[in-house]
Enzyme design. Structure first.
Site, PDB file in Angstrom:
ATOM      1  N   CYS A  56       3.569   0.114  -3.061  1.00  0.00           N
ATOM      2  CA  CYS A  56       2.523   0.442  -2.083  1.00  0.00           C
ATOM      3  C   CYS A  56       3.108   1.299  -0.956  1.00  0.00           C
ATOM      4  CB  CYS A  56       1.859  -0.835  -1.579  1.00  0.00           C
ATOM      5  SG  CYS A  56       0.236  -0.561  -0.833  1.00  0.00           S
ATOM      6  N   HIS A  60       0.428  -4.382  -6.667  1.00  0.00           N
ATOM      7  CA  HIS A  60       0.950  -5.646  -6.148  1.00  0.00           C
ATOM      8  C   HIS A  60       0.846  -6.714  -7.237  1.00  0.00           C
ATOM      9  CE1 HIS A  60       1.386  -4.381  -1.989  1.00  0.00           C
ATOM     10  NE2 HIS A  60       0.163  -3.902  -1.992  1.00  0.00           N
TER      11      HIS A  60
END
Length: 502
Positions: free
Chosen positions: A330, A434
């Site tokens: 991310c 994630h």
């Protein structure tokens, strides 16, 4: 409407989230339908519901303890700090605005109707609601328009268990001081104290417990020992207690960014006996790493600037030259690129050069991408070829779009590392996914490949998924709470009993 019980703490980190989860599992085991609720959560760890809405990671974890899917009803207000004085305000799972502390506390009274609506809807669906407070109810400067602690207890007409952390010392002063600072009607809502994180012989505490009960008129319904429970943390305070490097094991390092978020990405790696996972604050720690991870952050540009002003940036670049795998997740993925540009519509517009380890650029925009993912990894190259053909489940939650710079050739066809989800260049990988290591077997394959690369012997064995591991942890937590809490007293406080004698 459901029977409510609220868990408040004398401070942040007192253990409210785990106690809430444990009670949720106990009530579930005893035949109740039960759900968690936290009106306002301030955390950098978040989760995505099946509808693509964002809530605190702790409430998603507590929902798992109840055997439920996470719902936005469980956490209507989420604050995600993106600086020392500002937070992104998320209401009913969607970004509302960025506010500083003064702006938020002037505005928060407008959120009370949303909190009431969420709680009432949740309460109509379940037998029991276990409510978690935030911080401490004795933060008297925040009492006005409070809906996080005693204000929420009033909304739900809920009794309160007050939890204190004895491991940090001063637990009796915490309890007495908290009670003294509350208004009379607030103090009367505290039905019992819970002493948490105790190490030693409980008999040593008995004189202090008697004095506490005599002084406050409130009983202690349990002394919970310091438990080694491996469940999702929501607070970066927990990172201070993580492991350090060790010989004979696979060493995985995670850069300790100032605004690190979703560090639960590494929980499945951390719980393995063959891994030392540690959070890195100095360059000398990087050399011993077999895998280095640049994690998510709530403030990509700010943390990138911090990184480049520290010796860590050059140390990360040097690590990339060793051929060992370097993974950005991310915000960490965004930092590995050539540049990160903030949208000109917002305050603090900036364009910052990245670490130049991936030929991509990122534009941070106002629209947040939130989605759950389930995919098969195909044609992985380099180190992560060990995962080719495996399934992963995870989620994306980010503000920003990352694109390959013109003229740069694509170097991997693996879905997790190309296109909208990420990119690979040699031994440097970036992904927006994630929960990458959570699926059954993924962590094992990665650790096995790292051990082989390091020259360590490794015997492959069947490994449980992180979900199955957590389920066992919930049962262990419930078992320990039954041993150390007076559950009969707690059921009396709740006003409901598993035998139906309410």
């Amino acid at each position: 409407m459901a029977y409510p019980i609220m868990i408040q703490g004398t401070m942040s980190g007192a253990g409210k989230s785990l106690l809430t989860a444990g009670l949720c599992r106990i009530f579930k085991q005893d035949g109740f339908s039960v759900a968690p609720f936290k009106s306002q959560n301030m955390a950098l760890n978040s989760a995505v519901t099946k509808e693509g809405l964002e809530i605190g990671r702790a409430q998603a974890m507590q929902a798992e303890a109840c055997g439920l899917e996470a719902s936005v009803l469980m956490n209507p207000v989420l604050l995600k700090p993106n600086g020392d004085t500002r937070s992104q305000v998320i209401v009913n799972g969607e970004v509302y605005a960025d506010m500083n502390a003064v702006e938020y506390y002037a505005f928060k009274k407008n959120l009370i109707p949303a909190v009431k609506k969420s709680y009432e809807e949740l309460s109509s669906l379940y037998d029991v609601i276990v409510i978690e407070g935030a911080g401490s109810p004795a933060e008297i400067n925040l009492r006005e328009n409070d809906f996080a602690n005693m204000g929420m207890a009033l909304i739900a007409d809920s009794p309160v268990l007050l939890v204190g952390d004895i491991d940090r010392g001063g637990v009796f002063a915490q309890f007495v001081g908290t009670a003294e600072l509350l208004e009379k009607e607030e103090r009367e809502r505290i039905k019992s104290f819970v002493i948490n994180k105790f190490r030693g012989d409980v008999s040593i505490l008995e004189p202090g417990i008697k004095m506490l009960e005599d002084k406050t008129g409130i009983d202690v319904c349990g002394v919970v020992p310091y438990l080694k429970i491996n469940l999702d943390d929501e607070d970066s305070l927990s990172l201070d207690k993580k492991n350090t490097c060790a010989s004979g094991k696979v060493n995985i390092g995670v850069i300790r960014l100032p605004h690190i978020s979703n560090f639960t990405d590494f929980s499945n790696l951390e719980q393995r006996d063959d891994v030392f996972l540690h959070y890195i604050s100095s360059p000398k720690e990087i050399d011993a790493c077999d895998l280095l991870i640049l994690p998510g952050t709530k403030n990509t540009v700010g943390d990138l600037l911090w990184l480049k002003k520290s010796p860590l940036a050059n140390a990360i670049k040097d690590f990339a030259k060793t051929g060992k795998p370097l993974l950005g997740i991310c915000g960490g993925y965004q930092m590995l690129g050539k540049k990160v540009e903030e949208s000109s519509d917002g305050e603090g517009c900036a364009c910052e050069e990245g670490l130049n380890l991936l030929p991509v650029s990122t534009v941070i925009a106002e629209n947040k991408i939130r989605k759950n993912l389930s995919l098969t990894l195909e044609n992985c190259q380099g180190f992560f070829s060990c995962l080719s053909g495996m399934n992963i489940s995870g989620y994306e939650i980010h503000m920003g779009k990352t694109e390959l710079l013109k003229g740069e050739p694509l170097q991997s066809e693996c879905l997790a590392f190309t296109g909208d989800s990420g990119f690979q260049c040699g031994n440097v990988y970036g992904t927006y996914v994630h929960g990458f290591f959570d699926e059954e077997g993924v962590a094992q394959k990665v650790v096995q490949a790292l051990a082989k690369k390091k020259g360590l012997s490794y015997s492959e064995s069947k490994s449980a998924s992180w979900k199955a591991t957590k389920d066992l942890q919930f049962d262990f937590l419930a078992e320990q709470l039954r041993l150390h809490l007076n559950m009969e007293r707690i059921y009396n406080i709740l006003g409901a009993h598993p035998n139906g004698n309410n």
